[in-house]
Design an enzyme around this catalytic site. Structure first.
Site, PDB file in Angstrom:
ATOM      1  N   TRP A  25      62.694  45.950  -5.829  1.00 27.48           N
ATOM      2  CA  TRP A  25      63.381  45.897  -4.514  1.00 27.48           C
ATOM      3  C   TRP A  25      62.515  46.331  -3.427  1.00 27.48           C
ATOM      4  O   TRP A  25      62.549  46.070  -1.875  1.00 27.48           O
ATOM      5  CB  TRP A  25      64.274  46.832  -4.692  1.00 27.48           C
ATOM      6  N   ASP A  26      61.459  47.293  -3.273  1.00 28.31           N
ATOM      7  CA  ASP A  26      60.141  47.413  -2.670  1.00 28.31           C
ATOM      8  C   ASP A  26      59.993  46.572  -1.266  1.00 28.31           C
ATOM      9  O   ASP A  26      59.844  46.665  -0.114  1.00 28.31           O
ATOM     10  CB  ASP A  26      58.768  47.658  -2.819  1.00 28.31           C
ATOM     11  N   GLU A  69      65.230  56.942  -9.455  1.00 29.78           N
ATOM     12  CA  GLU A  69      65.489  56.671 -11.087  1.00 29.78           C
ATOM     13  C   GLU A  69      65.256  58.400 -11.363  1.00 29.78           C
ATOM     14  O   GLU A  69      64.998  58.205 -13.168  1.00 29.78           O
ATOM     15  CB  GLU A  69      64.377  56.185 -11.403  1.00 29.78           C
ATOM     16  N   GLN A 125      63.761  60.883  -5.865  1.00 33.30           N
ATOM     17  CA  GLN A 125      63.595  60.360  -4.162  1.00 33.30           C
ATOM     18  C   GLN A 125      64.578  59.873  -3.529  1.00 33.30           C
ATOM     19  O   GLN A 125      66.285  59.866  -3.942  1.00 33.30           O
ATOM     20  CB  GLN A 125      62.960  58.920  -4.442  1.00 33.30           C
TER      21      GLN A 125
END
Length: 662
Positions: free
Chosen positions: A303-304, A428, A526
């Site tokens: 998805w980056d 995550e 994150q």
């Protein structure tokens, strides 16, 4: 132009792996690590072709239906940069000195090395090289070798050395050996399992030269790889001139000028340079997490691309953005197969992989990150909003429809609204939860965009009504007592991680604790809810409360994290925090901030540093579909200037301290 030149002095560590990655050259098709010219065990040379991978069966101790079936690993192909040098039977293998200068304004790497034999003969090797953006099948070199303190018959050999797999005892799930046992038939090389082929054309040198002390020789090499068995003749000087022109045009639109911090100026340029170099441009390849600079994450696309990289390309290089989006369109049939395999409607894009098939062997932090669907839909909508390319969206609308069909099938209506359960959001360190706020916001946008397109094109009337209803009734968790946005239904109920009792060397946590230990705590890898706020801002007071709650719980173990926190801090007027988050993002690989730059650049972070400047310091938001800016320059930056392209028109924006929003 010094701040367009990366040198060894700019790096906090000169370990060869870091140097190889940061000075690597690529052109979207091919990438070459900047290894030493004389082979040594410490070096990790490599060349890569975007989308060229080998596959292997995933062996599960306990398998289950629907698990990913095969690994896909980008192949580390050849060492194109080594040469063998000898005089009087003595080999030049002792490195005395090295200098490197990556001219980012021209896309050309200049290097100089002094090597010695065991008995003290010394020579200087100068290498000028580049991966051609004009002829993407070509890596071009110009060597100059000078005898420094001897005269004699110098033996010179260059060749493309196939890199064979070597075992690696390092425990790190983020890397995987990338060499492959290839089948060579003439100039064709083929992977044994994935069945992919490339064709090669290599020039090499195997000669002897009589050199007097102080005399030098020069020669050129071309290493060429292509998916087709056809290579047009090339000329070194012509390619070099074309390279300079292409990079001049790139920087005209994409450069960002920063006054007040020389290191950050060079850092942001290095980041943009690598973004331009590693992006796929053919519609059938994408952008690996490490670009084309290393083996990290096996060369997989995540998805980056959509959330961290595409905004930069959409606003500055829309043709590249279109090609990256075309990759998702091309893979739609496989995404539909994956959704059907899991017994859902529509399409489910893979969390990670290259071919378009899911390759994540750990589904709680892989397949369960269903937000990938919403991320892709968001990128298509941002592309349309910024470029006005409605024709491309009309051709691609099935991507939006099919991802909306997935949400409609996967979610369900309850008394609280439309809920989405058993998902993993961007964080995550929190897996398989109900109503992840970020996921639900992305699904809401995906559903609403699908309904909008269906209405625009006069189709799928009943489905469009259903999509809109789900979007309108999406459940977004909120704690009325704490006045906090809930990252998920259970986010505020878990025990807080013992940060005080966790030694520094135990970060990143994923390398030192079992996932179940991490999942049962309040601890974030994150930005998650804050990323949703960056994309879909709520009132500043709410952003402040959520920032103050979630940031102290965040380890920033992911390189994707700090840039987003910096953007929220900018909005909140917290200059010092905003500046520090951005600085950490801008120079992350230059200072090896994550401790693994040797595996390859952190591409998403590089895109994040652009977001930090444009969405953070420049305060980009959309009002009525149009970009508007708010000056949030921190005190350390006196002036910032950049260009963006909106609907074909390039506009320049300049921000100064005197005009700062307060």
């Amino acid at each position: 132009m010094h701040d367009f030149i990366l040198t060894l002095e700019d790096l906090s560590t000169k370990a060869i792996g870091n140097v190889e990655a940061l000075f690597a050259q690529a052109n979207g098709f091919m990438g070459v690590r900047a290894s030493w010219p004389v082979r040594t065990p410490e070096a990790t040379p490599g060349s890569f072709v975007n989308g060229f991978y080998e596959s292997h069966e995933i062996i599960y101790g306990e398998n289950a239906y629907g698990y990913a079936k095969e690994h896909e690993t980008m192949v580390k192909l050849f060492d194109f940069r080594s040469l063998e040098l000898a005089v009087y039977g003595q080999v030049f293998d002792r490195l005395i000195s090295e200098e490197r200068a990556l001219h980012m304004d021209q896309g050309i790497l200049h290097e100089s090395f002094v090597y010695a034999t065991a008995v003290g003969h010394e020579l200087q090797i100068d290498l000028e090289s580049f991966t051609s953006h004009a002829k993407r099948d070509t890596y071009a070199q110009k060597w100059t070798i000078k005898a420094l303190n001897f005269s004699g018959n110098l033996s010179v050999k260059t060749a493309a050395h196939h890199l064979v797999a070597e075992s690696d005892d390092e425990f790190d799930p983020r890397i995987r050996e990338a060499s492959a046992d290839l089948i060579f038939e003439g100039n064709r090389l083929t992977t044994r399992h994935s069945g992919l082929s490339l064709y090669s054309e290599f020039s090499s040198v195997d000669q002897q030269f009589d050199l007097a002390e102080g005399e030098s020789i020069s020669f050129e090499n071309f290493y060429r790889l292509s998916r087709e068995n056809h290579f047009e003749p090339v000329d070194y000087e012509d390619l070099k001139k074309q390279q300079a022109v292409i990079f001049e045009e790139f920087w005209k639109v994409s450069d960002i000028l920063i006054e007040g911090d020389v290191q950050l100026q060079k850092g942001i340029r290095l980041n943009l340079y690598h973004l331009f170099n590693s992006a796929g441009r053919d519609g059938v390849t994408n952008f690996g997490a490490k670009g084309l600079t290393g083996v990290g994450y096996e060369g997989h696309y995540f998805w980056d691309t959509e959330m961290y990289l595409l905004p930069f390309f959409i606003f500055t290089q829309p043709d590249i953005a279109k090609n990256l989006l075309t990759y998702r369109l091309q893979k739609l049939p496989l995404a539909k197969e994956r959704a059907a395999e899991l017994d859902f409607k529509g399409a489910l894009f893979p969390w990670r992989g290259i071919s378009g098939r899911e390759t994540s062997a750990y589904y709680p932090a892989g397949t369960a990150q269903f937000h990938i669907n919403g991320d892709i839909a968001y990128a298509f909508s941002l592309y349309e909003k910024v470029t006005g390319d409605h024709d491309f969206i009309e051709k691609s609308k099935e991507v939006i429809y099919e991802t909306a069909r997935f949400w409609q099938s996967f979610g369900f209506f309850s008394e609280r609204g439309f809920e989405i359960h058993e998902v993993t959001g961007p964080d995550e360190y929190t897996a398989l939860v109900n109503n992840n706020y970020y996921t639900n916001k992305m699904a809401q946008h995906n559903l609403a965009y699908a309904a909008e397109l269906a209405k625009r094109f006069g189709e799928h009337v009943q489905e469009a009504a259903d999509w809109q209803e789900a979007a309108d009734k999406i459940y977004l968790g909120y704690d009325q007592e704490c006045l906090l946005t809930k990252q998920d239904d259970s986010a505020l109920d878990k025990q807080v991680w013992d940060f005080a009792g966790t030694p520094k060397e135990n970060y990143p946590l994923l390398l030192h604790y079992h996932p179940i230990k991490i999942y049962k705590h309040q601890v974030l890898k994150q930005a998650d809810t804050l990323l949703a706020h960056m994309l879909y801002p709520v009132d500043l007071a709410q952003q402040a409360r959520d920032f103050d709650y979630y940031e102290p719980l965040t380890t920033h173990d992911s390189s994707l994290s700090k840039a987003i926190h910096g953007i929220i801090a900018s909005r909140l007027g917290r200059d010092e925090a905003a500046y520090q988050f951005f600085a950490d993002s801008a120079i992350m690989d230059m200072v090896d901030g994550q401790g693994n730059a040797s595996h390859g650049i952190h591409a998403a972070n590089m895109g994040g540093s652009w977001l930090g400047l444009i969405y953070g310091f420049a305060g980009l938001e959309f009002e009525n579909g149009k970009p508007v800016f708010h000056n949030h320059l921190p005190a350390s930056i006196q002036k910032m200037s950049f260009k963006i392209k909106v609907k074909g028109q390039v506009e320049t924006y300049t921000f100064t301290q005197e005009e700062r929003n307060v």
